[in-house]
Design a protein around this motif. Sequence first.
Motif, PDB file in Angstrom:
ATOM      1  N   ALA A 154      31.374  39.158  39.087  1.00 24.69           N
ATOM      2  CA  ALA A 154      30.035  39.334  40.007  1.00 24.69           C
ATOM      3  C   ALA A 154      30.418  40.601  40.613  1.00 24.69           C
ATOM      4  CB  ALA A 154      30.224  38.352  41.515  1.00 24.69           C
ATOM      5  N   ASN A 155      30.671  41.672  41.104  1.00 22.52           N
ATOM      6  CA  ASN A 155      29.838  42.885  41.123  1.00 22.52           C
ATOM      7  C   ASN A 155      28.898  43.116  39.775  1.00 22.52           C
ATOM      8  OD1 ASN A 155      29.921  45.242  43.262  1.00 22.52           O
ATOM      9  ND2 ASN A 155      30.716  46.460  42.456  1.00 22.52           N
ATOM     10  N   GLY A 156      29.771  43.425  38.815  1.00 24.68           N
ATOM     11  CA  GLY A 156      29.543  44.300  37.615  1.00 24.68           C
ATOM     12  C   GLY A 156      28.286  43.958  37.566  1.00 24.68           C
ATOM     13  N   ARG A 157      27.600  42.136  37.490  1.00 26.44           N
ATOM     14  CA  ARG A 157      26.568  41.644  36.820  1.00 26.44           C
ATOM     15  C   ARG A 157      25.720  42.032  38.282  1.00 26.44           C
ATOM     16  NH1 ARG A 157      29.905  35.774  35.968  1.00 26.44           N
ATOM     17  NH2 ARG A 157      29.989  36.641  33.644  1.00 26.44           N
ATOM     18  N   LEU A 158      26.386  41.811  39.615  1.00 21.53           N
ATOM     19  CA  LEU A 158      25.283  42.264  40.718  1.00 21.53           C
ATOM     20  C   LEU A 158      24.250  43.561  40.146  1.00 21.53           C
ATOM     21  CD1 LEU A 158      23.366  41.705  43.063  1.00 21.53           C
ATOM     22  CD2 LEU A 158      25.145  42.334  44.029  1.00 21.53           C
ATOM     23  N   ALA A 159      25.445  44.402  40.148  1.00 18.53           N
ATOM     24  CA  ALA A 159      25.210  45.880  39.473  1.00 18.53           C
ATOM     25  C   ALA A 159      24.088  45.518  38.656  1.00 18.53           C
ATOM     26  CB  ALA A 159      26.530  46.671  39.237  1.00 18.53           C
ATOM     27  N   ARG A 160      24.371  45.398  37.255  1.00 15.14           N
ATOM     28  CA  ARG A 160      23.660  45.539  36.651  1.00 15.14           C
ATOM     29  C   ARG A 160      22.526  45.073  36.544  1.00 15.14           C
ATOM     30  NH1 ARG A 160      28.051  44.281  33.800  1.00 15.14           N
ATOM     31  NH2 ARG A 160      27.961  41.835  33.874  1.00 15.14           N
ATOM     32  N   ARG A 161      22.439  43.486  36.980  1.00 15.61           N
ATOM     33  CA  ARG A 161      20.909  42.885  38.047  1.00 15.61           C
ATOM     34  C   ARG A 161      19.856  44.020  38.191  1.00 15.61           C
ATOM     35  NH1 ARG A 161      16.615  42.399  37.744  1.00 15.61           N
ATOM     36  NH2 ARG A 161      15.066  40.404  38.174  1.00 15.61           N
ATOM     37  N   MET A 171      41.432  36.267  42.191  1.00 16.44           N
ATOM     38  CA  MET A 171      39.949  36.804  43.250  1.00 16.44           C
ATOM     39  C   MET A 171      39.569  38.135  42.681  1.00 16.44           C
ATOM     40  SD  MET A 171      39.764  37.005  46.981  1.00 16.44           S
ATOM     41  CE  MET A 171      39.722  39.529  47.963  1.00 16.44           C
ATOM     42  N   SER A 172      40.031  39.287  42.192  1.00 16.49           N
ATOM     43  CA  SER A 172      40.174  39.752  42.165  1.00 16.49           C
ATOM     44  C   SER A 172      38.954  40.557  40.538  1.00 16.49           C
ATOM     45  CB  SER A 172      41.070  41.425  42.229  1.00 16.49           C
ATOM     46  OG  SER A 172      42.011  40.951  40.943  1.00 16.49           O
ATOM     47  N   HIS A 173      39.134  39.645  39.862  1.00 15.87           N
ATOM     48  CA  HIS A 173      39.049  39.232  38.485  1.00 15.87           C
ATOM     49  C   HIS A 173      37.302  38.725  38.955  1.00 15.87           C
ATOM     50  CE1 HIS A 173      37.921  38.792  34.254  1.00 15.87           C
ATOM     51  NE2 HIS A 173      37.601  37.260  34.823  1.00 15.87           N
ATOM     52  N   ASP A 174      37.692  38.102  39.749  1.00 17.26           N
ATOM     53  CA  ASP A 174      35.525  37.315  40.151  1.00 17.26           C
ATOM     54  C   ASP A 174      35.259  38.082  40.761  1.00 17.26           C
ATOM     55  OD1 ASP A 174      36.679  34.869  38.886  1.00 17.26           O
ATOM     56  OD2 ASP A 174      37.710  33.925  40.544  1.00 17.26           O
ATOM     57  N   PHE A 175      35.820  38.929  41.849  1.00 14.71           N
ATOM     58  CA  PHE A 175      34.755  39.925  42.591  1.00 14.71           C
ATOM     59  C   PHE A 175      34.924  40.737  41.523  1.00 14.71           C
ATOM     60  CE2 PHE A 175      35.284  44.273  44.798  1.00 14.71           C
ATOM     61  CZ  PHE A 175      34.076  44.365  45.701  1.00 14.71           C
ATOM     62  N   ARG A 176      35.209  41.760  40.617  1.00 16.70           N
ATOM     63  CA  ARG A 176      34.990  42.758  39.702  1.00 16.70           C
ATOM     64  C   ARG A 176      34.021  42.230  38.819  1.00 16.70           C
ATOM     65  NH1 ARG A 176      35.533  43.433  35.150  1.00 16.70           N
ATOM     66  NH2 ARG A 176      37.107  42.177  34.727  1.00 16.70           N
TER      67      ARG A 176
END
Length: 134
Positions: free
Chosen positions: A8-15, A1-6
């Motif tokens: 997703a969070n990184g992708r959203l921040a980049r977007r 879960m922490s891997h997927d969260f990290r």
Amino acid sequence: MSHDFRLANGRLARRVRQEQADNELTSGQFSALGAVFRLGPMTLSALSEEERVTPPSMNRTVNALVEAGLVNRAGSAEDGRKVVLTVTDTGMTLVRETRRRRDDWIATRILRLTPEQRQVLASATEIMKELANS
């Protein structure tokens, strides 16, 4: 879960970072500009601490911002050896426009969510704030 969260969070921040006013700033330069905008006049060392980079690295970043006309350097009234950084009117306009674009992008996507998803997102936002402040 922490891997997927990290991820997703990184992708959203980049977007979200892609939504910015027209400029040539790197993300580090915009982050530094945003810090001075948000926190007000500050020294180079205070900005370095806030952005968690070395003073020589921050000096290069600030030089680019000064050359672009987004930040001013001036001697401190209390201590002539210190330099105080402030955001110019052009810098303020750039930060405000970028924030507006980013907020609009996110708001448009949130409106597409179901009411239940928006409630989950509101709860997750509070949890993310706690994580970021830990």
